[in-house]
Scaffold this motif. Structure first.
Motif, short mmCIF file in Angstrom:
data_model
loop_
_atom_site.label_atom_id
_atom_site.label_comp_id
_atom_site.label_asym_id
_atom_site.label_seq_id
_atom_site.Cartn_x
_atom_site.Cartn_y
_atom_site.Cartn_z
N THR A 1 -4.91 6.40 2.68
CA THR A 1 -5.56 6.73 1.41
C THR A 1 -7.07 6.89 1.57
O THR A 1 -7.67 7.82 1.02
CB THR A 1 -5.25 5.63 0.37
OG1 THR A 1 -3.82 5.53 0.26
CG2 THR A 1 -5.83 5.94 -0.98
N GLU A 2 -7.68 5.97 2.36
CA GLU A 2 -9.12 6.09 2.62
C GLU A 2 -9.44 7.45 3.22
O GLU A 2 -10.43 8.09 2.89
CB GLU A 2 -9.53 5.09 3.71
CG GLU A 2 -9.80 3.70 3.28
CD GLU A 2 -10.01 2.84 4.52
OE1 GLU A 2 -9.00 2.51 5.19
OE2 GLU A 2 -11.17 2.52 4.81
N ASN A 3 -8.57 7.86 4.14
CA ASN A 3 -8.78 9.12 4.84
C ASN A 3 -8.73 10.30 3.87
O ASN A 3 -9.48 11.27 4.02
CB ASN A 3 -7.73 9.26 5.94
CG ASN A 3 -8.11 10.29 6.97
OD1 ASN A 3 -9.28 10.66 7.10
ND2 ASN A 3 -7.13 10.77 7.72
N VAL B 1 -10.92 3.38 -3.23
CA VAL B 1 -9.78 3.45 -2.30
C VAL B 1 -8.59 2.69 -2.90
O VAL B 1 -7.46 3.19 -2.94
CB VAL B 1 -10.15 2.86 -0.91
CG1 VAL B 1 -8.93 2.79 0.00
CG2 VAL B 1 -11.25 3.68 -0.25
N ASP B 2 -8.87 1.48 -3.38
CA ASP B 2 -7.79 0.65 -3.95
C ASP B 2 -7.18 1.31 -5.19
O ASP B 2 -5.97 1.29 -5.40
CB ASP B 2 -8.30 -0.75 -4.32
CG ASP B 2 -8.69 -1.55 -3.08
OD1 ASP B 2 -8.28 -1.15 -1.97
OD2 ASP B 2 -9.40 -2.56 -3.23
N ASP C 1 -5.07 4.26 -4.12
CA ASP C 1 -3.85 3.78 -3.50
C ASP C 1 -2.83 3.32 -4.55
O ASP C 1 -1.64 3.61 -4.47
CB ASP C 1 -4.17 2.64 -2.52
CG ASP C 1 -3.06 2.46 -1.51
OD1 ASP C 1 -3.01 3.24 -0.54
OD2 ASP C 1 -2.22 1.57 -1.72
N GLN D 1 -17.98 4.89 1.92
CA GLN D 1 -16.69 4.42 1.45
C GLN D 1 -16.85 3.42 0.31
O GLN D 1 -17.71 2.55 0.37
CB GLN D 1 -15.98 3.75 2.63
CG GLN D 1 -14.50 3.84 2.54
CD GLN D 1 -13.88 2.48 2.58
OE1 GLN D 1 -13.83 1.84 1.56
NE2 GLN D 1 -13.42 2.06 3.73
N ASN D 2 -16.05 3.57 -0.71
CA ASN D 2 -16.11 2.65 -1.84
C ASN D 2 -14.71 2.04 -2.02
O ASN D 2 -13.76 2.71 -2.42
CB ASN D 2 -16.52 3.44 -3.09
CG ASN D 2 -16.66 2.55 -4.30
OD1 ASN D 2 -16.00 1.51 -4.41
ND2 ASN D 2 -17.52 2.95 -5.23
N GLN D 3 -14.62 0.73 -1.70
CA GLN D 3 -13.30 0.07 -1.68
C GLN D 3 -12.63 0.08 -3.06
O GLN D 3 -11.41 0.16 -3.16
CB GLN D 3 -13.44 -1.36 -1.14
CG GLN D 3 -12.13 -1.97 -0.66
CD GLN D 3 -11.42 -1.13 0.41
OE1 GLN D 3 -12.04 -0.58 1.31
NE2 GLN D 3 -10.09 -1.01 0.31
N ASP E 1 0.85 -1.19 0.00
CA ASP E 1 0.00 0.00 0.00
C ASP E 1 0.88 1.24 0.00
O ASP E 1 2.10 1.16 0.20
CB ASP E 1 -1.06 -0.03 1.11
CG ASP E 1 -0.48 0.17 2.49
OD1 ASP E 1 0.59 0.80 2.62
OD2 ASP E 1 -1.11 -0.29 3.46
N LEU F 1 -9.06 5.51 9.94
CA LEU F 1 -8.97 4.98 8.58
C LEU F 1 -7.52 4.88 8.10
O LEU F 1 -6.62 5.50 8.68
CB LEU F 1 -9.72 5.91 7.61
CG LEU F 1 -11.21 6.12 7.86
CD1 LEU F 1 -11.77 7.09 6.83
CD2 LEU F 1 -11.96 4.79 7.81
N LYS G 1 -12.08 10.41 2.17
CA LYS G 1 -13.15 10.85 3.07
C LYS G 1 -13.02 12.33 3.38
O LYS G 1 -14.01 13.07 3.38
CB LYS G 1 -13.13 10.02 4.36
CG LYS G 1 -14.25 10.44 5.31
CD LYS G 1 -14.47 9.47 6.44
CE LYS G 1 -15.55 10.00 7.37
NZ LYS G 1 -15.73 9.18 8.55
#
Ligand code: CMC
Length: 391
Positions: free
Chosen positions: A158-160, A180-181, A184, A175-177, A45, A155, A163
Motif C-alpha cells: 500500500t505504501e508503494n 498509508v494506514d 490500507d 511518507q505519511n503513516q 493488512d 516498501l 509513493k
C-alpha cells in the motif's frame, strides 16, 4: 429445459455457491472467509486480506513474505504500455484507461491465459497484483504531467502505491503513516462483496475461459457505473454541488424523493443491505480520524453528516431501508490524501482486485459451466422478409 422465470436485476437469483464472502443484509453482517469485517479491518493488512480471500486462509509469515516477493517480482510493465497511455486524450476518464490497460496486459503477457494448472493460475494472480498499481500510478501521473516510472520494492504494497502515485519528478516523497494506514483500511474494506455487479461480470466473462486480465478488465468497466463503484465519485460531486448551492441539503433530499426527478442520493441504498452497511460505519470513523490527525477541516464532511442525519430520520428513507453505503464517506478520505475525484473509483478497483481474483479462481477451480442466462422472447412472431424497395 425447465420453465424460465425472469428476475430483472437478479434480485432473487443465485448464480453460484461460494465459500469466500458471507453477507447478511438484514443484520448488516459482512465476513471474509468467516472473519468479521470489523476484525479484519482492525488487524489485517491489505495483502494478507488478499491472500485470505484468494487462498482461503490467513497466510503464515512465510506465506505472506513469499506472496509479497512474488508480487514484487511482477511490479513492472512493458515499456510499450506507455505508448497506449500517450494515445489517450487528457480528458479521458481514468476508469476507461485502466480497463483498457488491464485488457492490454493480456497482449503483453499472452501466456497468462493458460490457467490449466494451479501454478499457472498463481502466476497470473501475482502478475496482476504486481502490475495493476503501476498502471494506476501511471494513469494518474500522466494526467498530472508527472514522469512515469516504477515503485520502491522495499516498501509495503500500500505504501508503494502512494509513493508511486505521488513522488515528485526528483524522486522526493514524504511518507505519511496516517495516509498509508487509511488507504490500507479502505482497500481492505473494498476487497470483496460477493456477487455484486462487477464480480458477477468477472465470473461470467471468465466462465467463457477468457483470461484473468480480460475478465478483470470487464469487471473494471462494470464498476465504473455510478450505481456501483462510480458512486464514490458521484457522492463527492454531489457534496460539492450542495456546498456551492449554499449547503442546502433539504433541496437535494427533496430531489432524491421526487419520483419525477432521476436524481438519487448518491452513497445511499444497497441491493443487499437493509440495515447499516458495516463498511460505512468503519469508513465514517476512519474519515473522522484521518481528518483530525491531519488537522483538516473539510466543510464537505459536515454536509455529508447533515445529509446522513436527515436521511436516516426521513420516512421515505426509513420505509425503503436506505442507509449510507461504502461509497458515502470514502471520497472524503481519498480527497484528504490528495487523490483527484475522478481517481476514486480506480482506488476502489485496486481494493476489489483480490475479490475479483478470488471469485474468478473459485469459478475456474470448480469448473463452473459457461454463464448463459435465458430469456422470454417478446418480439414479433414469424413474418415474411420485405425487400428494401417495398419498405
Ligand atoms: N436515493 C433515493 N431513492 C433511492 C435510492 C437513493 N440513493 N436508492 C434506492 N432508492 C429508492 C428507489 O427509488 C426505490 O423506490 P420505490 O420503491 O419507491 O420505487 C427503492 O428505493 C428501492 O430501490 P431500487 O432501485 O429498486 O433498489 P436496487 O437494489 O435496484 O438498487 C442501488 C440499489 C444501490 C443501485 C440504489 O440504492 C442506488 O441507486 N443508490 C445510489 C447509488 C449508490 O450509492 N450506489 C453504490 C452502491 S453500494 C457499493 C457499490 O456497489 O459500489
Amino acid at each position: 429445459e425447465g420453465v424460465i422465470t425472469i428476475d430483472p436485476g437478479y434480485k432473487n437469483t443465485g448464480a453460484c455457491e461460494s465459500a469466500i464472502t458471507f453477507l447478511d443484509g438484514e443484520k448488516g453482517i459482512l465476513r471474509y472467509r468467516g472473519y468479521s469485517i470489523d476484525e479484519v479491518a482492525e488487524n489485517a493488512d491489505f495483502l494478507e486480506v488478499a491472500y485470505l480471500l484468494i487462498f482461503g486462509e490467513l497466510p503464515t509469515k512465510e506465506q505472506n513474505k513469499k506472496f509479497h516477493d512474488d508480487i514484487k517480482a511482477e511490479s513492472y510493465v512493458d515499456e510499450d504500455v506507455k505508448k497506449i497511455i500517450e494515445a489517450f486524450p487528457k480528458s479521458a476518464h481514468p476508469m476507461g484507461i485502466i480497463s483498457s490497460l488491464t485488457s492490454a496486459l493480456t497482449a503483453f503477457n499472452p501466456s497468462s491465459v493458460n490457467v490449466d494448472s494451479e501454478e499457472d493460475m498463481y502466476k497470473s494472480v501475482v502478475r496482476l497484483l504486481g502490475k495493476m498499481p503501476v498502471l494506476v500510478a501511471w494513469t494518474y501521473r500522466k494526467k498530472a504531467g508527472l514522469p512515469l516510472d516504477y515503485g520502491d520494492n522495499s516498501l509495503g504494497y500500500t505504501e508503494n502505491i502512494l509513493k508511486m502515485m505521488f513522488k515528485k519528478p526528483n524522486g522526493e516523497y514524504k511518507q505519511n503513516q496516517v495516509l498509508v494506514d487509511a488507504l490500507d483500511k479502505l482497500l481492505t474494506l473494498h476487497a470483496d462483496h460477493e456477487q455484486n455487479c462487477s464480480t458477477s461480470t468477472v465470473r461470467i466473462v471468465g466462465s467463457s475461459h477468457a483470461g484473468l486480465f480480460a475478465s478483470i478488465s470487464a469487471g473494471i468497466s462494470a464498476l465504473w457505473g455510478p450505481l456501483h463503484g462510480g458512486a464514490n465519485q458521484a457522492v463527492l460531486e454531489m457534496l460539492e454541488a450542495i456546498q456551492v448551492d449554499g449547503g442546502d441539503t433539504k433541496k437535494y433530499m427533496a430531489k432524491a424523493k421526487d419520483k419525477n426527478d432521476p436524481f438519487r442520493l448518491m452513497g445511499f441504498g444497497h441491493r443487499v443491505y437493509k440495515n447499516f452497511d458495516p463498511r460505512a460505519r468503519i469508513i465514517k470513523k476512519a474519515a473522522d480520524d484521518v481528518l483530525s490527525q491531519l488537522g483538516i477541516e473539510d466543510p464537505i464532511l459536515s454536509i455529508a453528516e447533515g445529509l446522513e442525519k436527515e436521511a436516516l430520520a426521513d420516512q421515505y428513507f426509513v420505509d425503503r431501508k436506505l442507509y449510507p453505503n461504502v461509497d458515502f464517506y470514502s471520497g472524503i478520505i481519498y480527497r484528504a490524501m490528495g487523490i483527484p475525484t475522478d481517481m476514486f473509483t480506480v482506488m476502489f478497483a485496486i481494493g476489489r482486485l483480490p475479490g475479483w481474483i478470488a471469485q474468478w479462481r473459485e469459478m475456474r477451480m470448480k469448473k463452473e459451466p459457461i454463464g448463459r442466462p435465458r430469456q422470454i422472447y417478446t418480439g414479433a412472431t414469424e413474418r415474411k422478409f420485405v425487400p428494401e424497395d417495398e419498405r
